[in-house]
Scaffold this motif. Structure first.
Motif, PDB file in Angstrom:
ATOM      1  N   ALA A  55     -26.603 138.372  51.859  1.00  0.00           N
ATOM      2  CA  ALA A  55     -26.511 138.841  53.242  1.00  0.00           C
ATOM      3  C   ALA A  55     -25.072 139.137  53.631  1.00  0.00           C
ATOM      4  N   ASN A  56     -24.146 138.332  53.155  1.00  0.00           N
ATOM      5  CA  ASN A  56     -22.728 138.531  53.427  1.00  0.00           C
ATOM      6  C   ASN A  56     -22.234 139.844  52.832  1.00  0.00           C
ATOM      7  N   THR A  57     -22.619 140.110  51.598  1.00  0.00           N
ATOM      8  CA  THR A  57     -22.230 141.354  50.935  1.00  0.00           C
ATOM      9  C   THR A  57     -22.774 142.570  51.678  1.00  0.00           C
ATOM     10  N   THR A  58     -24.040 142.513  52.045  1.00  0.00           N
ATOM     11  CA  THR A  58     -24.662 143.624  52.767  1.00  0.00           C
ATOM     12  C   THR A  58     -23.957 143.869  54.095  1.00  0.00           C
ATOM     13  N   SER A  59     -23.619 142.794  54.799  1.00  0.00           N
ATOM     14  CA  SER A  59     -22.923 142.916  56.080  1.00  0.00           C
ATOM     15  C   SER A  59     -21.578 143.609  55.913  1.00  0.00           C
ATOM     16  N   ILE A  60     -20.840 143.241  54.878  1.00  0.00           N
ATOM     17  CA  ILE A  60     -19.518 143.829  54.647  1.00  0.00           C
ATOM     18  C   ILE A  60     -19.632 145.302  54.266  1.00  0.00           C
ATOM     19  N   GLN A  61     -20.567 145.625  53.405  1.00  0.00           N
ATOM     20  CA  GLN A  61     -20.745 147.016  52.979  1.00  0.00           C
ATOM     21  C   GLN A  61     -21.195 147.896  54.140  1.00  0.00           C
ATOM     22  N   ASP A  62     -22.143 147.404  54.926  1.00  0.00           N
ATOM     23  CA  ASP A  62     -22.639 148.177  56.074  1.00  0.00           C
ATOM     24  C   ASP A  62     -21.558 148.346  57.135  1.00  0.00           C
ATOM     25  N   ALA A  63     -20.791 147.283  57.384  1.00  0.00           N
ATOM     26  CA  ALA A  63     -19.748 147.342  58.411  1.00  0.00           C
ATOM     27  C   ALA A  63     -18.627 148.292  58.005  1.00  0.00           C
ATOM     28  N   ALA A  64     -18.277 148.307  56.727  1.00  0.00           N
ATOM     29  CA  ALA A  64     -17.236 149.226  56.256  1.00  0.00           C
ATOM     30  C   ALA A  64     -17.665 150.670  56.470  1.00  0.00           C
ATOM     31  N   LYS A  65     -18.903 150.959  56.159  1.00  0.00           N
ATOM     32  CA  LYS A  65     -19.425 152.319  56.341  1.00  0.00           C
ATOM     33  C   LYS A  65     -19.410 152.705  57.812  1.00  0.00           C
ATOM     34  N   ALA A 270     -38.785 127.451  55.487  1.00  0.00           N
ATOM     35  CA  ALA A 270     -39.108 126.120  54.972  1.00  0.00           C
ATOM     36  C   ALA A 270     -38.966 125.065  56.062  1.00  0.00           C
ATOM     37  N   LEU A 271     -37.995 125.247  56.938  1.00  0.00           N
ATOM     38  CA  LEU A 271     -37.801 124.328  58.064  1.00  0.00           C
ATOM     39  C   LEU A 271     -38.974 124.414  59.034  1.00  0.00           C
ATOM     40  N   ALA A 272     -39.376 125.633  59.370  1.00  0.00           N
ATOM     41  CA  ALA A 272     -40.509 125.827  60.275  1.00  0.00           C
ATOM     42  C   ALA A 272     -41.803 125.287  59.671  1.00  0.00           C
ATOM     43  N   ASP A 273     -41.900 125.336  58.341  1.00  0.00           N
ATOM     44  CA  ASP A 273     -43.098 124.847  57.648  1.00  0.00           C
ATOM     45  C   ASP A 273     -43.096 123.328  57.468  1.00  0.00           C
ATOM     46  N   GLY A 274     -42.004 122.669  57.859  1.00  0.00           N
ATOM     47  CA  GLY A 274     -41.931 121.218  57.764  1.00  0.00           C
ATOM     48  C   GLY A 274     -41.432 120.681  56.440  1.00  0.00           C
ATOM     49  N   LYS A 275     -40.973 121.563  55.536  1.00  0.00           N
ATOM     50  CA  LYS A 275     -40.484 121.116  54.233  1.00  0.00           C
ATOM     51  C   LYS A 275     -39.000 120.751  54.274  1.00  0.00           C
ATOM     52  N   LEU A 276     -38.287 121.273  55.255  1.00  0.00           N
ATOM     53  CA  LEU A 276     -36.923 120.855  55.581  1.00  0.00           C
ATOM     54  C   LEU A 276     -36.973 120.186  56.948  1.00  0.00           C
ATOM     55  N   ASN A 277     -35.960 119.393  57.259  1.00  0.00           N
ATOM     56  CA  ASN A 277     -35.958 118.670  58.531  1.00  0.00           C
ATOM     57  C   ASN A 277     -34.891 119.143  59.509  1.00  0.00           C
ATOM     58  N   PHE A 278     -33.785 119.678  58.973  1.00  0.00           N
ATOM     59  CA  PHE A 278     -32.670 120.074  59.853  1.00  0.00           C
ATOM     60  C   PHE A 278     -31.773 121.029  59.093  1.00  0.00           C
ATOM     61  N   ILE A 279     -31.323 122.082  59.772  1.00  0.00           N
ATOM     62  CA  ILE A 279     -30.421 123.051  59.150  1.00  0.00           C
ATOM     63  C   ILE A 279     -29.234 123.323  60.068  1.00  0.00           C
ATOM     64  N   VAL A 280     -28.068 123.324  59.485  1.00  0.00           N
ATOM     65  CA  VAL A 280     -26.846 123.749  60.174  1.00  0.00           C
ATOM     66  C   VAL A 280     -26.572 125.193  59.766  1.00  0.00           C
ATOM     67  N   GLU A 281     -26.375 126.043  60.748  1.00  0.00           N
ATOM     68  CA  GLU A 281     -26.134 127.457  60.465  1.00  0.00           C
ATOM     69  C   GLU A 281     -24.732 127.693  59.916  1.00  0.00           C
ATOM     70  N   CYS A 282     -24.640 128.678  59.008  1.00  0.00           N
ATOM     71  CA  CYS A 282     -23.354 129.243  58.588  1.00  0.00           C
ATOM     72  C   CYS A 282     -23.570 130.753  58.548  1.00  0.00           C
ATOM     73  N   ASN A 283     -23.088 131.436  59.542  1.00  0.00           N
ATOM     74  CA  ASN A 283     -23.395 132.856  59.716  1.00  0.00           C
ATOM     75  C   ASN A 283     -22.705 133.720  58.655  1.00  0.00           C
ATOM     76  N   PRO A 284     -23.473 134.484  57.861  1.00  0.00           N
ATOM     77  CA  PRO A 284     -22.861 135.327  56.834  1.00  0.00           C
ATOM     78  C   PRO A 284     -22.468 136.720  57.309  1.00  0.00           C
ATOM     79  N   LEU A 285     -22.842 137.055  58.541  1.00  0.00           N
ATOM     80  CA  LEU A 285     -22.651 138.433  59.011  1.00  0.00           C
ATOM     81  C   LEU A 285     -21.223 138.636  59.517  1.00  0.00           C
ATOM     82  N   LEU A 286     -20.277 138.585  58.580  1.00  0.00           N
ATOM     83  CA  LEU A 286     -18.854 138.650  58.906  1.00  0.00           C
ATOM     84  C   LEU A 286     -18.295 140.072  58.880  1.00  0.00           C
ATOM     85  N   GLY A 287     -19.100 141.028  58.431  1.00  0.00           N
ATOM     86  CA  GLY A 287     -18.602 142.384  58.205  1.00  0.00           C
ATOM     87  C   GLY A 287     -17.911 143.047  59.390  1.00  0.00           C
ATOM     88  N   PRO A 288     -18.569 143.150  60.543  1.00  0.00           N
ATOM     89  CA  PRO A 288     -17.933 143.848  61.669  1.00  0.00           C
ATOM     90  C   PRO A 288     -16.592 143.256  62.087  1.00  0.00           C
TER      91      PRO A 288
END
Length: 328
Positions: A55-65, A270-288
């Motif tokens: 996702a990070n790679t895609t964000s950078i490539q799209d933002a550059a374009k 997986a979190l919504a399905d109950g297989k994970l219990n808690f997630i901390v976000e790390c946003n990959p959309l750094l391109g712009p």
């Protein structure tokens, strides 16, 4: 005639010296920009080890374009030497700006100094470096990994506040020596220190990959008869751990609680399905934001030494609500 020849020779010598010069002009105007003013960026990516990285790679490539920036992209496949070679190649090509996400924190002094001496500004993305050289990069763009680890640890502390202990925790670490692995470990350890009953009984790298997480979790389950919590330093390792836990006849999210970092679509599902219990976000959309910073440093404008991207946390109910609108 002798005087005339000497004068002509002197003019020719000045012309040669001017042509050889001392390299690119200050401020990153390294000579690769076209007459229309197009900026050329050399970008070295860690690899494609996880859904987050893709996702990070895609964000950078799209933002550059979108920004009209000419992007020269290089994939290091998780090898530091590949990144160093790519950065040296960018210097030789006289790009206007170099950006990269370092595989590990150390070992960059020489190549960063080469870029600085060439007058090419450098931006660090996602991961920081330790360097003894001064002013070899303009800014860092990315998350606060220590805070991410603390949020994960604080959730565990809250969950087991009424439990006398011991609570056995296993940790799936990211790539050894990488910035997020080091700082998430530090933040998590600081947070769980609030409850002496919380013990990390095993910690090993899964290299931020799903297969690595599964393999390490299989080994943990064989070596430790009682595991209460898994702290996975990214979603892919957590998803691998889920596979191992299920294969062992246990229920992830119930028999063993799982905390992860990233909040990719697969992790959130997986979190919504109950297989994970808690997630901390790390946003990959750094391109712009990266492209905005690139334009500023090439123009010689001042930028903050550190630009921290905002993150949030999700429990199971919050994940179910957020999933339909997730962009990665």
């Amino acid at each position: 005639m002798k005087r005339l020849f000497t004068a002509v020779l002197g003019i020719a010598t000045v012309g040669v010296l001017a042509a050889c010069g001392s390299g690119p002009a200050p401020g990153g105007d390294s000579g690769s920009r076209t007459a229309g003013g197009t900026i050329t960026m050399g970008f070295s990516q860690v690899g494609a080890e996880s859904g987050w990285r893709t996702a990070n790679t895609t964000s950078i490539q799209d933002a550059a374009k979108a920004a009209g920036i000419n992007l020269k992209f290089s994939d290091a496949n998780g090898v530091q030497e590949n990144q160093i070679s790519a950065i040296r190649s960018f210097v030789q090509q006289r790009v206007d700006v170099i950006a990269f996400s370092p595989v590990v924190r150390t070992g960059w002094d020489a190549v960063l100094l080469e870029a600085k001496n060439a007058g090419i500004p450098v931006i660090l993305t996602d991961r920081a470096v330790d360097t003894q050289e001064k002013d070899v990069y303009k800014t860092f763009l990315g998350a606060d990994f220590v805070q991410e680890g603390k949020w994960a640890g604080e959730w565990v502390v809250k969950q087991y506040a009424a439990t006398p202990g011991p609570v056995n925790i296993v940790q799936l670490e990211g790539t050894t020596g990488s910035d997020p692995a080091l700082e998430r470990s530090s933040g998590f350890a600081d947070a769980i220190a609030a409850n002496p009953g919380l013990k990390v009984i095993a910690s090993q790298t899964g290299d931020f990959t799903r297969s690595g997480g599964k393999q390490v979790m299989e080994a943990f389950l064989k070596a430790n008869p009682k595991i209460d919590v898994v702290f996975a330093q990214n979603d892919d390792m957590a998803l691998g751990a889920i596979e191992a836990i299920q294969a062992a006849g246990l229920k992830p999210g119930q028999d063993i609680k799982i905390v992860a970092i990233d909040a990719t679509h697969d992790g959130m599902q997986a979190l919504a399905d109950g297989k994970l219990n808690f997630i901390v976000e790390c946003n990959p959309l750094l391109g712009p934001e990266l492209m905005d910073l690139a334009k500023k440093v090439v123009a010689g404008e001042s930028v903050p030494p550190r630009v921290v991207t905002p993150d949030q946390t999700f429990d199971q109910q919050q994940a179910a609500v957020a999933l339909p609108d997730r962009k990665y």
